[in-house]
Design a protein around this motif. Structure first.
Motif, PDB file in Angstrom:
ATOM      1  N   ILE A  32       0.849  -1.190   0.000  1.00  0.00           N
ATOM      2  CA  ILE A  32       0.000   0.000   0.000  1.00  0.00           C
ATOM      3  C   ILE A  32       0.887   1.243   0.000  1.00  0.00           C
ATOM      4  O   ILE A  32       1.808   1.354   0.812  1.00  0.00           O
ATOM      5  CB  ILE A  32      -0.912   0.024   1.245  1.00  0.00           C
ATOM      6  N   SER A  33       0.594   2.173  -0.913  1.00  0.00           N
ATOM      7  CA  SER A  33       1.341   3.425  -0.994  1.00  0.00           C
ATOM      8  C   SER A  33       0.385   4.565  -1.323  1.00  0.00           C
ATOM      9  O   SER A  33      -0.544   4.384  -2.117  1.00  0.00           O
ATOM     10  CB  SER A  33       2.408   3.343  -2.084  1.00  0.00           C
ATOM     11  N   ASP A  34       0.652   5.736  -0.747  1.00  0.00           N
ATOM     12  CA  ASP A  34      -0.160   6.894  -1.096  1.00  0.00           C
ATOM     13  C   ASP A  34       0.210   7.450  -2.469  1.00  0.00           C
ATOM     14  O   ASP A  34      -0.391   8.401  -2.948  1.00  0.00           O
ATOM     15  CB  ASP A  34      -0.068   7.985  -0.023  1.00  0.00           C
ATOM     16  N   ASN A  35       1.163   6.819  -3.128  1.00  0.00           N
ATOM     17  CA  ASN A  35       1.546   7.192  -4.486  1.00  0.00           C
ATOM     18  C   ASN A  35       0.599   6.572  -5.515  1.00  0.00           C
ATOM     19  O   ASN A  35       0.614   6.964  -6.675  1.00  0.00           O
ATOM     20  CB  ASN A  35       2.989   6.758  -4.759  1.00  0.00           C
ATOM     21  N   GLU A  36      -0.197   5.602  -5.093  1.00  0.00           N
ATOM     22  CA  GLU A  36      -1.152   4.942  -5.984  1.00  0.00           C
ATOM     23  C   GLU A  36      -2.568   5.287  -5.541  1.00  0.00           C
ATOM     24  O   GLU A  36      -2.843   5.389  -4.347  1.00  0.00           O
ATOM     25  CB  GLU A  36      -0.978   3.429  -5.955  1.00  0.00           C
ATOM     26  N   GLU A  37      -3.454   5.463  -6.506  1.00  0.00           N
ATOM     27  CA  GLU A  37      -4.837   5.763  -6.188  1.00  0.00           C
ATOM     28  C   GLU A  37      -5.735   4.965  -7.122  1.00  0.00           C
ATOM     29  O   GLU A  37      -5.510   4.934  -8.328  1.00  0.00           O
ATOM     30  CB  GLU A  37      -5.087   7.267  -6.363  1.00  0.00           C
ATOM     31  N   PHE A  38      -6.726   4.307  -6.538  1.00  0.00           N
ATOM     32  CA  PHE A  38      -7.625   3.460  -7.302  1.00  0.00           C
ATOM     33  C   PHE A  38      -9.064   3.932  -7.112  1.00  0.00           C
ATOM     34  O   PHE A  38      -9.447   4.342  -6.012  1.00  0.00           O
ATOM     35  CB  PHE A  38      -7.511   2.003  -6.836  1.00  0.00           C
ATOM     36  N   ASP A  39      -9.848   3.852  -8.175  1.00  0.00           N
ATOM     37  CA  ASP A  39     -11.271   4.170  -8.072  1.00  0.00           C
ATOM     38  C   ASP A  39     -11.965   3.102  -7.240  1.00  0.00           C
ATOM     39  O   ASP A  39     -11.653   1.911  -7.349  1.00  0.00           O
ATOM     40  CB  ASP A  39     -11.910   4.221  -9.453  1.00  0.00           C
ATOM     41  N   ILE A  40     -12.911   3.535  -6.417  1.00  0.00           N
ATOM     42  CA  ILE A  40     -13.724   2.602  -5.647  1.00  0.00           C
ATOM     43  C   ILE A  40     -14.973   2.315  -6.480  1.00  0.00           C
ATOM     44  O   ILE A  40     -15.707   3.252  -6.820  1.00  0.00           O
ATOM     45  CB  ILE A  40     -14.115   3.195  -4.279  1.00  0.00           C
ATOM     46  N   PRO A  41     -15.207   1.056  -6.858  1.00  0.00           N
ATOM     47  CA  PRO A  41     -16.378   0.734  -7.685  1.00  0.00           C
ATOM     48  C   PRO A  41     -17.681   1.225  -7.050  1.00  0.00           C
ATOM     49  O   PRO A  41     -17.854   1.186  -5.833  1.00  0.00           O
ATOM     50  CB  PRO A  41     -16.354  -0.795  -7.754  1.00  0.00           C
ATOM     51  N   ASN A  42     -18.584   1.712  -7.897  1.00  0.00           N
ATOM     52  CA  ASN A  42     -19.894   2.219  -7.474  1.00  0.00           C
ATOM     53  C   ASN A  42     -19.781   3.377  -6.492  1.00  0.00           C
ATOM     54  O   ASN A  42     -20.617   3.528  -5.607  1.00  0.00           O
ATOM     55  CB  ASN A  42     -20.747   1.100  -6.875  1.00  0.00           C
ATOM     56  N   SER A  43     -18.730   4.175  -6.640  1.00  0.00           N
ATOM     57  CA  SER A  43     -18.492   5.305  -5.751  1.00  0.00           C
ATOM     58  C   SER A  43     -17.769   6.390  -6.533  1.00  0.00           C
ATOM     59  O   SER A  43     -17.154   6.118  -7.568  1.00  0.00           O
ATOM     60  CB  SER A  43     -17.624   4.863  -4.569  1.00  0.00           C
ATOM     61  N   LYS A  44     -17.821   7.595  -6.044  1.00  0.00           N
ATOM     62  CA  LYS A  44     -17.045   8.686  -6.643  1.00  0.00           C
ATOM     63  C   LYS A  44     -15.676   8.797  -6.000  1.00  0.00           C
ATOM     64  O   LYS A  44     -14.855   9.592  -6.421  1.00  0.00           O
ATOM     65  CB  LYS A  44     -17.799  10.011  -6.494  1.00  0.00           C
ATOM     66  N   GLY A  45     -15.438   7.994  -4.965  1.00  0.00           N
ATOM     67  CA  GLY A  45     -14.203   8.088  -4.205  1.00  0.00           C
ATOM     68  C   GLY A  45     -13.061   7.265  -4.765  1.00  0.00           C
ATOM     69  O   GLY A  45     -13.228   6.442  -5.670  1.00  0.00           O
ATOM     70  N   THR A  46     -11.886   7.502  -4.183  1.00  0.00           N
ATOM     71  CA  THR A  46     -10.689   6.739  -4.516  1.00  0.00           C
ATOM     72  C   THR A  46     -10.036   6.280  -3.217  1.00  0.00           C
ATOM     73  O   THR A  46     -10.352   6.786  -2.144  1.00  0.00           O
ATOM     74  CB  THR A  46      -9.674   7.592  -5.308  1.00  0.00           C
ATOM     75  N   ALA A  47      -9.137   5.326  -3.336  1.00  0.00           N
ATOM     76  CA  ALA A  47      -8.396   4.835  -2.171  1.00  0.00           C
ATOM     77  C   ALA A  47      -7.017   4.387  -2.637  1.00  0.00           C
ATOM     78  O   ALA A  47      -6.799   4.108  -3.814  1.00  0.00           O
ATOM     79  CB  ALA A  47      -9.144   3.683  -1.510  1.00  0.00           C
ATOM     80  N   HIS A  48      -6.090   4.291  -1.681  1.00  0.00           N
ATOM     81  CA  HIS A  48      -4.735   3.833  -1.998  1.00  0.00           C
ATOM     82  C   HIS A  48      -4.680   2.320  -2.186  1.00  0.00           C
ATOM     83  O   HIS A  48      -3.726   1.789  -2.757  1.00  0.00           O
ATOM     84  CB  HIS A  48      -3.763   4.268  -0.896  1.00  0.00           C
ATOM     85  N   PHE A  49      -5.696   1.630  -1.697  1.00  0.00           N
ATOM     86  CA  PHE A  49      -5.796   0.173  -1.868  1.00  0.00           C
ATOM     87  C   PHE A  49      -7.279  -0.187  -1.886  1.00  0.00           C
ATOM     88  O   PHE A  49      -8.046   0.298  -1.046  1.00  0.00           O
ATOM     89  CB  PHE A  49      -5.087  -0.556  -0.722  1.00  0.00           C
ATOM     90  N   VAL A  50      -7.673  -1.028  -2.842  1.00  0.00           N
ATOM     91  CA  VAL A  50      -9.059  -1.477  -2.956  1.00  0.00           C
ATOM     92  C   VAL A  50      -9.060  -2.971  -3.229  1.00  0.00           C
ATOM     93  O   VAL A  50      -8.306  -3.459  -4.077  1.00  0.00           O
ATOM     94  CB  VAL A  50      -9.804  -0.745  -4.111  1.00  0.00           C
ATOM     95  N   MET A  51      -9.897  -3.707  -2.508  1.00  0.00           N
ATOM     96  CA  MET A  51     -10.058  -5.151  -2.753  1.00  0.00           C
ATOM     97  C   MET A  51     -11.452  -5.569  -2.301  1.00  0.00           C
ATOM     98  O   MET A  51     -12.143  -4.805  -1.624  1.00  0.00           O
ATOM     99  CB  MET A  51      -9.015  -5.972  -2.004  1.00  0.00           C
ATOM    100  N   LYS A  52     -11.834  -6.772  -2.679  1.00  0.00           N
ATOM    101  CA  LYS A  52     -13.129  -7.298  -2.250  1.00  0.00           C
ATOM    102  C   LYS A  52     -12.912  -8.686  -1.658  1.00  0.00           C
ATOM    103  O   LYS A  52     -12.284  -9.545  -2.274  1.00  0.00           O
ATOM    104  CB  LYS A  52     -14.085  -7.370  -3.434  1.00  0.00           C
ATOM    105  N   TRP A  53     -13.419  -8.890  -0.436  1.00  0.00           N
ATOM    106  CA  TRP A  53     -13.369 -10.209   0.184  1.00  0.00           C
ATOM    107  C   TRP A  53     -14.373 -11.115  -0.535  1.00  0.00           C
ATOM    108  O   TRP A  53     -15.414 -10.634  -0.983  1.00  0.00           O
ATOM    109  CB  TRP A  53     -13.704 -10.122   1.672  1.00  0.00           C
TER     110      TRP A  53
END
Length: 124
Positions: A30-51
């Motif tokens: 995890i790094s704050d240098n990377e940003e990923f879109d959060i599915p079904n959201s307008k937001g982003t996060a440095h790490f995104v996954m689904k259990w």
């Protein structure tokens, strides 16, 4: 060692668990240098996954908390708790941190080493 520091946009290696503790994921970076879109959201996060059994994505952001976190530990901090990073976790819990490479070390004599790998035996 006079100072151990994180470089800007450091990549953290961690292990995660689902909030119920039933699922785990090892060796996540995890790094704050990377940003990923959060599915079904307008937001982003440095790490995104689904259990596997979850309906929503789990997200983690590296955050700075003024007057609480700082990206270094000095020799004077020995025996003192110094938070060097903070994470906003939603739908995942960080269970382990693995100090690896990328750290900056300054000796008491003033010599500085960059990209120090803390998973190896190291001394000045």
């Amino acid at each position: 060692v006079a100072r151990l520091a994180l470089p800007p946009h450091h990549t953290f290696c961690v292990s995660l668990s689902s909030p119920d503790g039933m699922e785990t994921k090892d060796t996540v970076f995890i790094s704050d240098n990377e940003e990923f879109d959060i599915p079904n959201s307008k937001g982003t996060a440095h790490f995104v996954m689904k259990w596997p059994e979850s309906k929503k994505e789990a997200t983690i952001n590296v955050v700075s908390i003024p007057k609480h976190t700082r990206p270094y530990i000095d020799a004077e901090d020995s025996e003192t708790y110094v938070p060097i990073a903070a994470f906003e976790c939603r739908g995942a819990d960080i269970t382990k941190w693995f100090p690896e490479s990328g750290y900056i070390v300054r000796s008491t004599a003033g010599t500085t080493w960059t990209d120090v790998d803390l998973k190896e035996d190291w001394n000045e």
